[in-house]
Design an enzyme around this catalytic site. Structure first.
Site, short mmCIF file in Angstrom:
data_model
loop_
_atom_site.label_atom_id
_atom_site.label_comp_id
_atom_site.label_asym_id
_atom_site.label_seq_id
_atom_site.Cartn_x
_atom_site.Cartn_y
_atom_site.Cartn_z
N GLU A 78 0.82 -1.20 0.00
CA GLU A 78 0.00 0.00 0.00
C GLU A 78 0.86 1.26 0.00
OE1 GLU A 78 -3.06 -0.10 -0.55
OE2 GLU A 78 -3.55 -2.20 -0.12
N ARG A 88 -17.78 -1.51 6.40
CA ARG A 88 -18.88 -2.22 5.74
C ARG A 88 -19.44 -3.31 6.63
NH1 ARG A 88 -18.92 -6.83 2.97
NH2 ARG A 88 -16.63 -6.91 2.92
N CYS A 141 -7.60 -2.66 8.38
CA CYS A 141 -6.28 -2.62 7.75
C CYS A 141 -5.83 -1.18 7.52
CB CYS A 141 -6.31 -3.39 6.43
SG CYS A 141 -6.33 -5.19 6.61
N HIS A 165 -1.11 -5.86 1.77
CA HIS A 165 -2.34 -6.63 1.65
C HIS A 165 -2.06 -7.91 0.88
CE1 HIS A 165 -5.65 -3.54 2.66
NE2 HIS A 165 -5.87 -4.63 3.37
#
Length: 213
Positions: A78, A88, A141, A165
């Site tokens: 990232e 979510r 994360c 990731h």
């Protein structure tokens, strides 16, 4: 040189989290790097506290946090963490923050300080699918990536930090009807390469890794 590598516990009803499986397989020494590991809870409220305690205990030069990104096909280093929590699903404490900052009045974003493009290049040379990613999402994360960089910014000991990731492992994909996956051994090798490259160079390479969409 010392490195701290972290993974997360299982979340969302899953039986395993490949980030912790991979971190648990790391050797205690990789070349000249002494490797410390820790498992973080998939929790907005607790993960940064556990991370800070691990940093204070190990006093690392490099920190790499690792997390699962189901559906991705590559090892994704990232580039940026954003100062927002927008869940979510609920975390493992049952919390579901929406449109809240990770750090109140903190900067909008923090960038990785690892040589992410050089790491990606070396992983590809080793035959591993890898990419620079420009979004760590808005779940735990991203939360821990932002918290890590915030900790590093104010820490008395300089640290180079980032977030990786990883895809599902095959046993997860089999239960999910054939979702993309990667062998655990390949994930472990990818982490090793990131540590090796980060320990060996101070700057990154200049190469195009941007995406149109």
């Amino acid at each position: 040189m010392k490195a701290l590598v972290t993974g997360f516990d299982a979340f969302g009803g899953g039986a395993v989290n490949p980030s912790s499986l991979a971190v648990g397989r790391l050797k205690k020494r990789i070349g000249g790097i002494i490797v410390h590991t820790a498992e973080l809870p998939t929790s907005y409220g607790q993960s940064a506290k556990v991370l800070r305690a691990a940093i204070d205990k190990t006093r690392p030069d490099i920190v790499l946090c690792v997390g699962q990104a189901g559906g991705r096909t590559e090892l994704c280093l990232e580039r940026v963490a954003i100062n927002v929590q927008d869940a979510r699903i609920r975390d493992n404490d049952g919390k579901q923050p929406i449109d809240r900052p990770v750090v109140k009045d903190g900067p909008a974003a923090h960038f990785s300080t690892l040589p992410i493009k050089a790491c990606v290049a070396e992983m590809r040379k080793a035959g591993l699918p890898a990419a620079v990613s420009n979004t760590a999402g808005t779940f735990v994360c991203n939360h821990i990536f932002y918290a890590l960089m915030d900790i590093a910014a104010g820490h008395p000991i300089p640290m180079r930090c980032g977030f990786l990731h990883i895809p599902y492992v095959p046993e997860q994909a089999a239960r999910l009807g054939g979702a993309p996956s990667m062998a655990l051994g390949d994930i472990v090798r990818g982490i090793e390469i990131i540590l090796e490259v980060s320990a060996s160079r101070s700057g990154d390479i200049r190469t195009a890794e941007g995406r149109i969409s």
